[in-house]
Each structure stands twice: as C-alpha cells, then as structure tokens.
Motif scaffolding. Structure first.
Motif, PDB file in Angstrom:
ATOM      1  N   ASN A  31      43.855  63.597  46.819  1.00  0.00           N
ATOM      2  CA  ASN A  31      43.347  64.928  46.482  1.00  0.00           C
ATOM      3  C   ASN A  31      44.449  65.947  46.190  1.00  0.00           C
ATOM      4  OD1 ASN A  31      44.330  65.303  49.028  1.00  0.00           O
ATOM      5  ND2 ASN A  31      42.375  65.760  49.984  1.00  0.00           N
ATOM      6  N   TYR A  32      45.678  65.474  46.079  1.00  0.00           N
ATOM      7  CA  TYR A  32      46.793  66.380  45.797  1.00  0.00           C
ATOM      8  C   TYR A  32      47.750  65.650  44.881  1.00  0.00           C
ATOM      9  CZ  TYR A  32      51.025  69.162  46.678  1.00  0.00           C
ATOM     10  OH  TYR A  32      52.160  69.919  46.550  1.00  0.00           O
ATOM     11  N   ARG A  51      45.432  70.432  42.854  1.00  0.00           N
ATOM     12  CA  ARG A  51      44.555  69.835  43.853  1.00  0.00           C
ATOM     13  C   ARG A  51      43.272  69.368  43.182  1.00  0.00           C
ATOM     14  NH1 ARG A  51      46.980  70.800  48.644  1.00  0.00           N
ATOM     15  NH2 ARG A  51      48.606  72.401  48.512  1.00  0.00           N
ATOM     16  N   SER A  93      48.653  62.039  46.547  1.00  0.00           N
ATOM     17  CA  SER A  93      48.785  62.162  47.997  1.00  0.00           C
ATOM     18  C   SER A  93      47.450  61.974  48.697  1.00  0.00           C
ATOM     19  CB  SER A  93      49.343  63.533  48.345  1.00  0.00           C
ATOM     20  OG  SER A  93      49.504  63.670  49.741  1.00  0.00           O
ATOM     21  N   THR A  94      47.469  61.150  49.719  1.00  0.00           N
ATOM     22  CA  THR A  94      46.329  61.027  50.611  1.00  0.00           C
ATOM     23  C   THR A  94      46.784  61.396  52.008  1.00  0.00           C
ATOM     24  OG1 THR A  94      46.863  58.701  51.009  1.00  0.00           O
ATOM     25  CG2 THR A  94      45.261  59.170  49.282  1.00  0.00           C
ATOM     26  N   MET A  95      45.839  61.652  52.876  1.00  0.00           N
ATOM     27  CA  MET A  95      46.169  61.929  54.270  1.00  0.00           C
ATOM     28  C   MET A  95      45.878  60.671  55.089  1.00  0.00           C
ATOM     29  SD  MET A  95      47.435  64.875  54.366  1.00  0.00           S
ATOM     30  CE  MET A  95      47.507  65.024  56.139  1.00  0.00           C
ATOM     31  N   GLN A  96      46.886  60.165  55.754  1.00  0.00           N
ATOM     32  CA  GLN A  96      46.734  59.021  56.654  1.00  0.00           C
ATOM     33  C   GLN A  96      47.362  59.411  57.983  1.00  0.00           C
ATOM     34  OE1 GLN A  96      48.307  55.470  54.856  1.00  0.00           O
ATOM     35  NE2 GLN A  96      47.175  55.747  52.962  1.00  0.00           N
ATOM     36  N   GLY A  97      46.790  60.440  58.606  1.00  0.00           N
ATOM     37  CA  GLY A  97      47.417  60.968  59.808  1.00  0.00           C
ATOM     38  C   GLY A  97      48.510  61.951  59.437  1.00  0.00           C
ATOM     39  N   ALA A  98      49.157  61.675  58.342  1.00  0.00           N
ATOM     40  CA  ALA A  98      50.131  62.600  57.767  1.00  0.00           C
ATOM     41  C   ALA A  98      50.048  62.417  56.263  1.00  0.00           C
ATOM     42  CB  ALA A  98      51.539  62.311  58.267  1.00  0.00           C
ATOM     43  N   GLN A  99      50.612  63.358  55.546  1.00  0.00           N
ATOM     44  CA  GLN A  99      50.609  63.262  54.090  1.00  0.00           C
ATOM     45  C   GLN A  99      51.386  62.033  53.654  1.00  0.00           C
ATOM     46  OE1 GLN A  99      51.601  66.883  51.959  1.00  0.00           O
ATOM     47  NE2 GLN A  99      52.817  65.737  50.525  1.00  0.00           N
ATOM     48  N   LYS A 100      50.817  61.251  52.749  1.00  0.00           N
ATOM     49  CA  LYS A 100      51.511  60.104  52.185  1.00  0.00           C
ATOM     50  C   LYS A 100      51.569  60.276  50.674  1.00  0.00           C
ATOM     51  CE  LYS A 100      51.551  55.099  51.790  1.00  0.00           C
ATOM     52  NZ  LYS A 100      50.913  53.827  52.171  1.00  0.00           N
ATOM     53  N   LEU A 101      52.752  60.559  50.164  1.00  0.00           N
ATOM     54  CA  LEU A 101      52.964  60.709  48.732  1.00  0.00           C
ATOM     55  C   LEU A 101      53.329  59.368  48.137  1.00  0.00           C
ATOM     56  CD1 LEU A 101      55.129  63.944  48.295  1.00  0.00           C
ATOM     57  CD2 LEU A 101      52.854  63.555  47.370  1.00  0.00           C
ATOM     58  N   PHE A 103      54.532  57.764  44.613  1.00  0.00           N
ATOM     59  CA  PHE A 103      55.107  58.219  43.361  1.00  0.00           C
ATOM     60  C   PHE A 103      54.876  57.230  42.230  1.00  0.00           C
ATOM     61  CE2 PHE A 103      57.549  62.016  44.299  1.00  0.00           C
ATOM     62  CZ  PHE A 103      57.629  61.992  45.677  1.00  0.00           C
TER      63      PHE A 103
ATOM     64  N   TYR B  35      62.453  58.438  52.385  1.00  0.00           N
ATOM     65  CA  TYR B  35      62.131  57.760  51.137  1.00  0.00           C
ATOM     66  C   TYR B  35      63.344  56.963  50.686  1.00  0.00           C
ATOM     67  CZ  TYR B  35      57.775  60.285  50.247  1.00  0.00           C
ATOM     68  OH  TYR B  35      56.503  60.761  50.322  1.00  0.00           O
ATOM     69  N   ILE B  55      53.984  58.276  62.265  1.00  0.00           N
ATOM     70  CA  ILE B  55      52.648  58.270  61.698  1.00  0.00           C
ATOM     71  C   ILE B  55      52.515  57.181  60.638  1.00  0.00           C
ATOM     72  CG2 ILE B  55      50.934  59.601  60.422  1.00  0.00           C
ATOM     73  CD1 ILE B  55      51.379  60.647  63.237  1.00  0.00           C
ATOM     74  N   ARG B  97      50.000  68.325  58.648  1.00  0.00           N
ATOM     75  CA  ARG B  97      48.994  67.319  58.317  1.00  0.00           C
ATOM     76  C   ARG B  97      48.062  67.818  57.216  1.00  0.00           C
ATOM     77  NH1 ARG B  97      47.818  63.316  63.043  1.00  0.00           N
ATOM     78  NH2 ARG B  97      49.634  63.638  64.368  1.00  0.00           N
TER      79      ARG B  97
END
Lengths: 113, 113
Positions: A31-32, A51, A93-101, A103, B35, B55, B97
C-alpha cells in the motif's frame, strides 16, 4: 512474498525529453510505493512516493501514477536535465510487523546533452 | 548533521575474517534496517529491527548477526567472510510501524579478497 519488476533496466533520453519507468508488483496488500534515486557512489534518496488510496501524485517535474487493479505504477520525469542521470528504484511496501520495502531491479537513466 | 551514519565507509578484508559495521541514526526513528546492494545494484532487505526487537529476518546466512543495543543503533557483525559477501551494505531507518520514507546511510563497501 512481494515481487517487484522494473523496466527498462537502462534508459537514455535527450535533455529536455521525458522519461518513463514502469514497475509491477505482486502483493495486493502492498500500500506504499516510493521511488528512490541513487547517484553514483551515493545513498538511495526518496524523490517521490504514493499511497494506495491515491492514483497520481506530482512534484514539479516528477510524477507517479498508480493502478491498483493492474498492480503497476510508473515514474514520469519531464523536461529532463543532466542532473537527472542516476539509477532509479521503485519499491513496494507491506507491513509485516515492520515496514518491508521490496525494491525493483533499478533503471539506469542517462540524459544526453 | 548526518541523519543515518554508518562506519566504516570502506572495508577490505580477507576471506575467513570477522568484521563489524556500525550504524547510528539521530532521527528518533523506531525502526532500523540493513540492506545489501550487490554488484548489479540490486537492493535487498536483510534485517529489520523495531525498538531493539528483530522483526524481519530474511533468508540470510547465520554468519550475519545484527545487534541493536538501543533504538538509535543497529550494528551488523559478519563471521567467516566469503568472497560472495562483497557488496555495499546500507543501513536505513524509518519512523516506525507505518509505511513511510526510509532514510539510508552512506553505505559500507565491503570487499572480501
């Protein structure tokens, strides 16, 4: 997991022309969508982001469009200048407990004077 | 004032050695990342910490061990270095988060000989 595909891998345009870089993503939960610019030997830096609740965003010569249904987003640079030469990365980016970018593979943009 | 700083900038070492890279952010962010950018410029997440808690842990060899003594610091220790570990390692941080801009450090170019 998320997979982001970016095209083209290299792009060469004449100064003053427009450049378009396209990305697709696989995870509908993303969503980002930020875009980063990385100059030679430097760190990636954010140039624009969007977004999932917005279809288009513009900042001076740079614009990003998002098509959630088709799961693709694009970067548009108008009136290109030599200082636009760099590697550009899209990310999702998704949220998996924390942002996961995640690339894309990057696009090396060269502006020819 | 450097927002995300990592040391050293360059690291040349022999196979089999153990080395550490340090990272500090003064942005007050809760989340920090490592990264890896390989020779083809591909940026891939390795680890993510939120308030000192691990996380995200991608499929990284367990020779790589991150440590976060507090939320402003995230270090990366690498044991038994291999030729394939040669890359640029970027530390990054973001607000927490939520999906938002990630700020990158200047990178550490690791060369294993």
């Amino acid at each position: 997991g998320e997979n982001v595909e970016q095209h083209p891998s290299t792009l060469s345009v004449q100064e003053g022309d427009s450049a378009v870089i396209k990305c697709t993503y696989s995870d509908s939960a993303s969503n980002y969508f930020p875009w980063y610019k990385q100059e030679l030997g430097k760190r990636p830096q954010l140039i624009i982001d969007i977004r999932s609740n917005v279809g288009e965003k513009k900042d001076q010569r740079i614009a990003v469009t998002l098509n959630k249904t088709a799961k693709h987003f694009s970067l548009h640079i108008t009136e290109t200048q030599p200082e636009d030469s760099a590697v550009y990365f899209c990310a999702a980016s998704t949220m998996q407990g924390a942002q996961k970018l995640v690339f894309g593979q990057g696009t090396r943009l060269t502006i020819n004077p | 004032d450097t927002a995300v700083s990592q040391t050293p900038k360059y690291l040349v070492t022999q196979m089999g050695n153990d080395k550490s890279i340090k990272c500090e952010q003064n942005l007050g962010h809760d989340t920090m990342y490592w990264y890896k950018q390989d020779s083809k410029k591909f940026l891939k997440i390795m680890f993510s910490y939120n308030n000192k808690e691990l996380i995200i842990n991608e499929t990284v060899p367990n020779r790589f061990s991150p440590k976060s003594p507090d939320k402003a610091h995230l270090n990366l220790h690498i044991n038994s270095l291999e030729l394939g570990d040669s890359a640029v390692y970027f530390c990054a941080s973001s607000a927490g988060r939520v999906n938002t801009e990630a700020f990158f450090g200047q990178g550490t170019r690791l060369t294993v000989v």
